[in-house]
Design a protein around this motif. Structure first.
Motif, mmCIF file in Angstrom:
data_model
loop_
_atom_site.group_PDB
_atom_site.id
_atom_site.type_symbol
_atom_site.label_atom_id
_atom_site.label_comp_id
_atom_site.label_asym_id
_atom_site.label_seq_id
_atom_site.Cartn_x
_atom_site.Cartn_y
_atom_site.Cartn_z
ATOM 1 N N PRO A 112 0.826 -1.215 0.000
ATOM 2 C CA PRO A 112 0.000 0.000 0.000
ATOM 3 C C PRO A 112 0.854 1.256 0.000
ATOM 4 O O PRO A 112 1.954 1.279 0.551
ATOM 5 C CB PRO A 112 -0.811 -0.125 1.299
ATOM 6 C CG PRO A 112 -0.822 -1.588 1.603
ATOM 7 C CD PRO A 112 0.489 -2.121 1.124
ATOM 8 N N SER A 113 0.321 2.307 -0.633
ATOM 9 C CA SER A 113 1.022 3.590 -0.715
ATOM 10 C C SER A 113 0.149 4.670 -0.085
ATOM 11 O O SER A 113 -0.670 5.289 -0.768
ATOM 12 C CB SER A 113 1.336 3.928 -2.174
ATOM 13 O OG SER A 113 1.968 5.172 -2.265
ATOM 14 N N PRO A 114 0.298 4.917 1.228
ATOM 15 C CA PRO A 114 -0.558 5.903 1.900
ATOM 16 C C PRO A 114 -0.454 7.310 1.314
ATOM 17 O O PRO A 114 -1.435 8.057 1.323
ATOM 18 C CB PRO A 114 -0.050 5.865 3.350
ATOM 19 C CG PRO A 114 0.601 4.525 3.493
ATOM 20 C CD PRO A 114 1.211 4.245 2.166
ATOM 21 N N ASP A 115 0.740 7.698 0.805
ATOM 22 C CA ASP A 115 0.898 9.049 0.270
ATOM 23 C C ASP A 115 0.609 9.120 -1.226
ATOM 24 O O ASP A 115 0.746 10.184 -1.838
ATOM 25 C CB ASP A 115 2.296 9.583 0.558
ATOM 26 C CG ASP A 115 3.395 8.732 -0.081
ATOM 27 O OD1 ASP A 115 3.068 7.750 -0.771
ATOM 28 O OD2 ASP A 115 4.585 9.062 0.112
ATOM 29 N N ALA A 144 -4.089 -3.773 -1.659
ATOM 30 C CA ALA A 144 -5.078 -2.704 -1.546
ATOM 31 C C ALA A 144 -4.380 -1.374 -1.273
ATOM 32 O O ALA A 144 -3.503 -1.280 -0.414
ATOM 33 C CB ALA A 144 -6.066 -3.018 -0.428
ATOM 34 N N GLY A 145 -4.745 -0.353 -2.042
ATOM 35 C CA GLY A 145 -4.173 0.969 -1.850
ATOM 36 C C GLY A 145 -2.820 1.175 -2.496
ATOM 37 O O GLY A 145 -2.197 2.218 -2.301
ATOM 38 N N SER A 146 -2.367 0.218 -3.278
ATOM 39 C CA SER A 146 -1.043 0.339 -3.895
ATOM 40 C C SER A 146 -1.126 1.011 -5.261
ATOM 41 O O SER A 146 -2.180 1.044 -5.905
ATOM 42 C CB SER A 146 -0.397 -1.043 -4.048
ATOM 43 O OG SER A 146 -1.128 -1.828 -4.987
ATOM 44 N N ALA A 147 0.018 1.542 -5.699
ATOM 45 C CA ALA A 147 0.134 2.150 -7.030
ATOM 46 C C ALA A 147 1.436 1.657 -7.642
ATOM 47 O O ALA A 147 2.485 1.666 -6.993
ATOM 48 C CB ALA A 147 0.134 3.673 -6.937
ATOM 49 N N TYR A 148 1.371 1.226 -8.901
ATOM 50 C CA TYR A 148 2.536 0.611 -9.541
ATOM 51 C C TYR A 148 2.609 1.041 -10.989
ATOM 52 O O TYR A 148 1.587 1.122 -11.686
ATOM 53 C CB TYR A 148 2.421 -0.913 -9.453
ATOM 54 C CG TYR A 148 3.587 -1.669 -10.061
ATOM 55 C CD1 TYR A 148 4.848 -1.623 -9.480
ATOM 56 C CD2 TYR A 148 3.417 -2.440 -11.203
ATOM 57 C CE1 TYR A 148 5.911 -2.323 -10.019
ATOM 58 C CE2 TYR A 148 4.482 -3.148 -11.758
ATOM 59 C CZ TYR A 148 5.721 -3.089 -11.153
ATOM 60 O OH TYR A 148 6.781 -3.781 -11.696
#
Length: 290
Positions: A112-115, A144-148
């Motif tokens: 996950p990437s909170p920012d 969940a919540g990740s960006a790639y």
């Protein structure tokens, strides 16, 4: 650029100072960039790793020669996965006569990437005439919540051989995270003698679009791939409703599949890969040692 400050009588000009925390952020940016540069060639009829540059967390373990003569290496990332802001840089050069297979030791887990920052990967391959490079990484699993975001470019000389297969999960399916990632982007481009023969771009942002028929539907695993070789494909590998293959306008062979279960799709991809390797390169099935 010359940067000066107006002088103050009786006082030396104050030196420029980085903003608070700038040094730490720069250091973190450097330490979170993994680098892997590999150069393969042929020596006395055998494929060898000539040079390598490794910067943690990317590394390779000792190469193994398969029974068919192909040199196999595993890319290893000993961390728990990719975090937002992480960057991986992979460069591979294969000389004529060399036969190289690159695998990954485990699945690529995108945390996950909170920012909101994306984890990124930049891969570049160069294969000379008479050389062969295959890249078959393990599955990419976006949490969940990740960006790639991944960019892969292969530059081949005329007479070079290249094979790529990749699989993607809709998330940690067993944990109930189906299509819960923030975004997934991929761009794969293959050039032969400066001419583009394959381009595959994907951008998935979970929502109604990714649940539409023809994109994901009710399936949780997808596969894609491309093969380049001089052979003739007479027996096209396909599994109705699951996996298909065909020619691009540039003459490369594409592969695309989707399935409800990962192992089911993996078996179909391996069978298609072996069939295409045999017809395009007159190569036997891979006997991978783990």
């Amino acid at each position: 650029m010359d940067r000066t400050r107006p002088a103050v009588p009786g006082r030396e000009p104050a030196p420029d100072r980085p903003a608070p925390g700038a040094g730490l952020s720069t250091l973190l940016a450097r330490t979170r960039t993994g680098v892997l540069h590999l150069h393969f060639g042929e020596r006395r009829g055998q494929t060898v790793l000539l040079r390598d540059t490794q910067k943690a967390p990317l590394m390779v373990i000792r190469p193994f020669t398969l029974p068919c003569g192909t040199l196999m290496v595993f890319i290893v990332n000993p961390t728990g996965g990719l975090l937002g802001g992480d960057h991986s840089e992979v460069r591979v050069t294969v000389d004529g006569g060399a036969r190289v297979l690159i695998l990954t030791q485990s699945a690529t887990r995108v945390q996950p990437s909170p920012d909101g920052q994306a984890a990124t990967q930049d891969i570049q391959f160069k294969v000379a005439a008479g050389g062969r490079l295959e890249y078959h990484p393990e599955r990419t699993i976006p949490f969940a919540g990740s960006a790639y975001r991944q960019m892969l470019r292969a530059e081949l000389d005329d007479g070079a051989q290249f094979g790529l297969t990749e699989t993607l999960a809709s998330g940690r399916v067993q944990a109930g995270e189906r299509l819960a990632f923030a975004s997934f982007e991929s761009r794969v481009q293959v050039m032969v003698a400066g001419r583009r023969v394959f381009l595959d771009r994907q951008r998935l942002v979970p929502g109604e679009v990714t649940r539409a028929p023809g994109v994901w539907g009710d399936l949780d695993y997808q596969a894609s791939g491309v093969f380049v070789g001089a052979g003739v494909v007479a027996d096209w590998p396909a599994v109705p409703g699951q996996l298909a293959t065909g020619f691009t306008a540039g003459g490369a062979v594409w592969l695309r599949g989707a399935a409800a279960r990962g192992p089911q799709l993996d078996r179909a991809v391996v069978e298609a890969r072996d069939a295409l390797r045999r017809q395009l390169w007159n190569a036997p099935p891979l006997q991978i040692r783990r």
